[in-house]
Scaffold this motif. Structure first.
Motif, PDB file in Angstrom:
ATOM      1  N   LEU A 123      -5.481 -11.014   2.840  1.00  0.00           N
ATOM      2  CA  LEU A 123      -4.618 -10.068   3.548  1.00  0.00           C
ATOM      3  C   LEU A 123      -3.457  -9.627   2.660  1.00  0.00           C
ATOM      4  N   ALA A 124      -2.858 -10.572   1.948  1.00  0.00           N
ATOM      5  CA  ALA A 124      -1.760 -10.228   1.043  1.00  0.00           C
ATOM      6  C   ALA A 124      -2.247  -9.310  -0.076  1.00  0.00           C
ATOM      7  N   GLY A 125      -3.411  -9.627  -0.649  1.00  0.00           N
ATOM      8  CA  GLY A 125      -3.959  -8.778  -1.703  1.00  0.00           C
ATOM      9  C   GLY A 125      -4.329  -7.395  -1.206  1.00  0.00           C
ATOM     10  N   ALA A 126      -4.865  -7.316   0.020  1.00  0.00           N
ATOM     11  CA  ALA A 126      -5.270  -6.025   0.575  1.00  0.00           C
ATOM     12  C   ALA A 126      -4.059  -5.150   0.863  1.00  0.00           C
ATOM     13  N   VAL A 127      -2.991  -5.733   1.414  1.00  0.00           N
ATOM     14  CA  VAL A 127      -1.767  -4.966   1.667  1.00  0.00           C
ATOM     15  C   VAL A 127      -1.182  -4.457   0.357  1.00  0.00           C
ATOM     16  N   PHE A 128      -1.219  -5.272  -0.665  1.00  0.00           N
ATOM     17  CA  PHE A 128      -0.753  -4.837  -1.985  1.00  0.00           C
ATOM     18  C   PHE A 128      -1.573  -3.650  -2.488  1.00  0.00           C
ATOM     19  N   LEU A 129      -2.896  -3.701  -2.333  1.00  0.00           N
ATOM     20  CA  LEU A 129      -3.746  -2.595  -2.764  1.00  0.00           C
ATOM     21  C   LEU A 129      -3.428  -1.315  -1.997  1.00  0.00           C
ATOM     22  N   VAL A 130      -3.158  -1.446  -0.704  1.00  0.00           N
ATOM     23  CA  VAL A 130      -2.803  -0.270   0.102  1.00  0.00           C
ATOM     24  C   VAL A 130      -1.543   0.393  -0.452  1.00  0.00           C
ATOM     25  N   ILE A 131      -0.531  -0.420  -0.744  1.00  0.00           N
ATOM     26  CA  ILE A 131       0.731   0.129  -1.265  1.00  0.00           C
ATOM     27  C   ILE A 131       0.504   0.828  -2.601  1.00  0.00           C
ATOM     28  N   ILE A 132      -0.247   0.165  -3.498  1.00  0.00           N
ATOM     29  CA  ILE A 132      -0.485   0.733  -4.818  1.00  0.00           C
ATOM     30  C   ILE A 132      -1.311   2.015  -4.719  1.00  0.00           C
ATOM     31  N   VAL A 161       5.138  15.768  -7.284  1.00  0.00           N
ATOM     32  CA  VAL A 161       4.884  15.327  -8.657  1.00  0.00           C
ATOM     33  C   VAL A 161       3.479  15.768  -9.045  1.00  0.00           C
ATOM     34  N   PRO A 162       3.285  16.380 -10.224  1.00  0.00           N
ATOM     35  CA  PRO A 162       1.936  16.794 -10.616  1.00  0.00           C
ATOM     36  C   PRO A 162       0.942  15.631 -10.528  1.00  0.00           C
ATOM     37  N   TYR A 163      -0.283  15.945 -10.085  1.00  0.00           N
ATOM     38  CA  TYR A 163      -1.249  14.882  -9.851  1.00  0.00           C
ATOM     39  C   TYR A 163      -1.587  14.139 -11.141  1.00  0.00           C
ATOM     40  N   ALA A 164      -1.567  14.837 -12.274  1.00  0.00           N
ATOM     41  CA  ALA A 164      -1.838  14.178 -13.557  1.00  0.00           C
ATOM     42  C   ALA A 164      -0.807  13.102 -13.858  1.00  0.00           C
ATOM     43  N   VAL A 165       0.422  13.297 -13.377  1.00  0.00           N
ATOM     44  CA  VAL A 165       1.484  12.294 -13.564  1.00  0.00           C
ATOM     45  C   VAL A 165       1.407  11.225 -12.483  1.00  0.00           C
ATOM     46  N   ALA A 166       1.166  11.650 -11.235  1.00  0.00           N
ATOM     47  CA  ALA A 166       1.167  10.707 -10.111  1.00  0.00           C
ATOM     48  C   ALA A 166       0.084   9.637 -10.255  1.00  0.00           C
ATOM     49  N   THR A 167      -1.039   9.962 -10.881  1.00  0.00           N
ATOM     50  CA  THR A 167      -2.124   8.985 -11.008  1.00  0.00           C
ATOM     51  C   THR A 167      -1.736   7.775 -11.846  1.00  0.00           C
ATOM     52  N   PHE A 168      -0.703   7.907 -12.680  1.00  0.00           N
ATOM     53  CA  PHE A 168      -0.281   6.776 -13.512  1.00  0.00           C
ATOM     54  C   PHE A 168       0.818   5.959 -12.837  1.00  0.00           C
ATOM     55  N   PHE A 169       1.092   6.223 -11.558  1.00  0.00           N
ATOM     56  CA  PHE A 169       2.056   5.430 -10.797  1.00  0.00           C
ATOM     57  C   PHE A 169       1.365   4.531  -9.778  1.00  0.00           C
ATOM     58  N   GLY A 170       0.083   4.346  -9.903  1.00  0.00           N
ATOM     59  CA  GLY A 170      -0.647   3.487  -8.980  1.00  0.00           C
ATOM     60  C   GLY A 170      -2.096   3.909  -8.913  1.00  0.00           C
ATOM     61  N   GLY A 171      -2.781   3.443  -7.860  1.00  0.00           N
ATOM     62  CA  GLY A 171      -4.177   3.809  -7.688  1.00  0.00           C
ATOM     63  C   GLY A 171      -5.091   3.123  -8.696  1.00  0.00           C
ATOM     64  N   THR A 172      -6.289   3.656  -8.797  1.00  0.00           N
ATOM     65  CA  THR A 172      -7.294   3.038  -9.671  1.00  0.00           C
ATOM     66  C   THR A 172      -6.895   3.093 -11.132  1.00  0.00           C
ATOM     67  N   SER A 173      -6.258   4.179 -11.549  1.00  0.00           N
ATOM     68  CA  SER A 173      -5.923   4.343 -12.969  1.00  0.00           C
ATOM     69  C   SER A 173      -5.047   3.205 -13.466  1.00  0.00           C
ATOM     70  N   LEU A 174      -3.934   2.957 -12.779  1.00  0.00           N
ATOM     71  CA  LEU A 174      -3.003   1.929 -13.238  1.00  0.00           C
ATOM     72  C   LEU A 174      -3.556   0.534 -13.033  1.00  0.00           C
ATOM     73  N   LEU A 175      -4.268   0.299 -11.934  1.00  0.00           N
ATOM     74  CA  LEU A 175      -4.855  -1.022 -11.707  1.00  0.00           C
ATOM     75  C   LEU A 175      -5.848  -1.391 -12.798  1.00  0.00           C
ATOM     76  N   ILE A 176      -6.739  -0.448 -13.133  1.00  0.00           N
ATOM     77  CA  ILE A 176      -7.727  -0.719 -14.179  1.00  0.00           C
ATOM     78  C   ILE A 176      -7.050  -0.910 -15.519  1.00  0.00           C
ATOM     79  N   THR A 177      -6.107  -0.027 -15.843  1.00  0.00           N
ATOM     80  CA  THR A 177      -5.452  -0.096 -17.150  1.00  0.00           C
ATOM     81  C   THR A 177      -4.695  -1.395 -17.334  1.00  0.00           C
ATOM     82  N   VAL A 178      -3.881  -1.774 -16.345  1.00  0.00           N
ATOM     83  CA  VAL A 178      -3.099  -3.007 -16.455  1.00  0.00           C
ATOM     84  C   VAL A 178      -4.013  -4.226 -16.482  1.00  0.00           C
ATOM     85  N   GLY A 179      -5.034  -4.250 -15.636  1.00  0.00           N
ATOM     86  CA  GLY A 179      -5.953  -5.388 -15.618  1.00  0.00           C
ATOM     87  C   GLY A 179      -6.685  -5.572 -16.934  1.00  0.00           C
ATOM     88  N   VAL A 180      -7.146  -4.469 -17.510  1.00  0.00           N
ATOM     89  CA  VAL A 180      -7.868  -4.554 -18.785  1.00  0.00           C
ATOM     90  C   VAL A 180      -6.930  -4.966 -19.908  1.00  0.00           C
TER      91      VAL A 180
END
Length: 464
Positions: free
Chosen positions: A393-402, A415-434
């Motif tokens: 539940l804690a992990g899922a709530v965190f994913l919702v926020i991100i 904010v332009p979508y090209a910029v907004a994608t680097f403030f969360g979502g799949t792009s930042l999660l994958i990049t930081v995790g890798v």
């Protein structure tokens, strides 16, 4: 701290094996990027690239195909040989994992010696099948771009409209796209074996990071749009965005590494003439066990309702359908609600299919391990189930926020979508995790040869 990090990077090239692995990885990643720019024969990639650029200015990254293009590193919009990207291989791997959880024969195979290798082989066969199907569909889409991308796009296929030429184009494009994906898959596996980091994840990450130059240009246009134009943001907005970026990255790092350690006690046992001493260990349960998968699943499901209601509204001229299509668009109120609920659902769905508490409890019992205060067997599996249920539940709530942050930045703060994608979502999660995984492997090589890691203590907290 910066001097310590610079010294660490310098130490990486003092170790011959690590140096060769890093250079090998960089070389193969450069080849992966080439597949995003080499056009398929008989296709006009420049026309489609210009269309995607204009679509990104009008809406959230071009919608469905804009999201897919993000994972291909721009290869889709260039009509390149790597337009399918590595996603068919990822999809095949996910399908095999889900089938392993529900098909007893595959589940038994996964636990046998050499079974994992067999499952990887099945995944490769399934990748070829998916590539052939998706490649043929993509070839048809490029053949009639107005049906897929909408009006306002010119002809992409440069062949003549004769049956022989068209079928030659379809077969040729399907085979080329399949070969491009298999090449990316092979390069990713070579990086994993002979380079540094997880190869397939790095292939996806390098495609995401390839969008950084366009994001920087869009960010510059927000504050310095040029002569005669008013800036859309001020210095206060810049401070807010910078603080938000740092906070989001710090939160992703913390939750990605967060885990609950379940203590496990092993009793002394005798196997034949050998006596194994008891000891204390722990069972790590990751808070974000499902990773980025719930966001990807939720986005994939919500891609279609907007298009369906929009098309129904156009065909039957019904205002309700048009209103639903607007609400289900990126940033819409109904979209955000459904998006959040689906991320919560898929977080528990992934844990339910991939986390096998019965098998873990059985393995602990076989090896003489038990959780203090919990009876072995059924009680242990119930304890693990409840513990995983709570931290999920804690992990899922965190994913919702991100996941919601980029949507709010785009729809509310413009904010332009090209910029907004680097403030969360799949792009930042994958990049930081890798990046975290790659840094961990680099640290392992450094510590084995008595060099310090990326921090002063010689290791990243929570890693070892």
């Amino acid at each position: 701290m910066l001097a310590s990090i610079a010294q660490t990077f310098s130490n990486c090239f003092r170790i011959p094996e690590l140096k060769s692995r890093i250079l090998f990885t960089l070389g193969l990643l450069a080849i992966c990027r080439l597949t995003a720019y080499i056009h398929c024969p008989g296709l006009d990639g420049n026309t489609l690239a210009e269309f995607f650029r204009q679509a990104a200015e009008r809406n959230a990254g071009g919608g469905v195909l804009g999201l897919y293009s993000l994972f291909t590193g721009g290869a889709l919009e260039n009509c390149a040989i790597g337009a399918l990207g590595i996603m068919p291989y990822i999809s095949a791997t996910i399908i095999i994992q889900l089938m392993t959880a529900v098909i007893p024969r595959l589940s038994k195979l996964a636990r046998e010696e050499g079974g994992r290798t067999k499952l990887i082989q099945y995944g490769r066969y399934l990748t070829v099948v998916l590539c052939l199907g998706q490649g043929f569909v993509m070839a048809l889409g490029w053949e009639h771009p107005e049906k897929i991308f909408g009006e306002g796009i010119g002809r992409l296929v440069l062949y003549e409209d004769t049956p022989l030429q068209i079928w030659w184009y379809r077969i040729q494009t399907t085979l080329i796209l399949t070969t491009g994906t298999m090449l990316l898959m092979w390069l990713g596996e070579q990086i994993t074996d002979r380079g540094i980091g997880n190869g397939v994840s790095l292939v996806i990450t390098i495609g995401i990071l390839a969008r950084l130059p366009a994001a920087f240009i869009s960010l510059k246009d927000m504050f310095f749009p040029g002569e005669g134009l008013e800036p859309r943001a001020n210095i206060g907005d810049a401070v807010v965005l910078l603080v938000l970026l740092v906070a989001v990255i710090a939160g992703i790092i913390a939750v990605t590494q967060a885990q609950r350690k379940i203590p496990v006690q092993y009793a002394q046992r005798a196997v034949g003439r050998k006596v194994y001493a008891g000891g204390t260990s722990f069972l790590p349960l990751r808070v974000n066990y499902s990773g980025v998968m719930p966001i990807i699943f939720a986005q994939a499901v919500l891609m279609f309702p907007e298009q369906i209601f929009s098309r129904l509204g156009q065909l039957y001229d019904v205002k309700l359908f048009r209103d639903l299509a607007a609400s289900l668009g990126h940033g819409g109120g109904l979209y955000l609600v459904l998006y959040s609920l689906m991320i919560l659902f898929f977080s528990y769905f992934w844990v339910a299919t991939q986390f096998n508490e019965l098998q873990i409890a059985d393995d602990l019992k076989k090896h003489g391990g038990y959780i203090p205060g919990v009876r072995p067997g059924t009680a242990t599996s119930e304890y693990l189930h409840n513990a995983m249920h709570r931290i999920t539940l804690a992990g899922a709530v965190f994913l919702v926020i991100i996941a919601v942050i980029p949507e709010l930045l785009y729809s509310r703060m413009e904010v332009p979508y090209a910029v907004a994608t680097f403030f969360g979502g799949t792009s930042l999660l994958i990049t930081v995790g890798v990046m975290l995984d790659t840094m961990r492997q680099v640290e392992t090589h450094l510590l084995m040869r008595h060099y310090d890691g990326f921090l002063k203590k010689g290791r990243i907290r929570g890693r070892f």
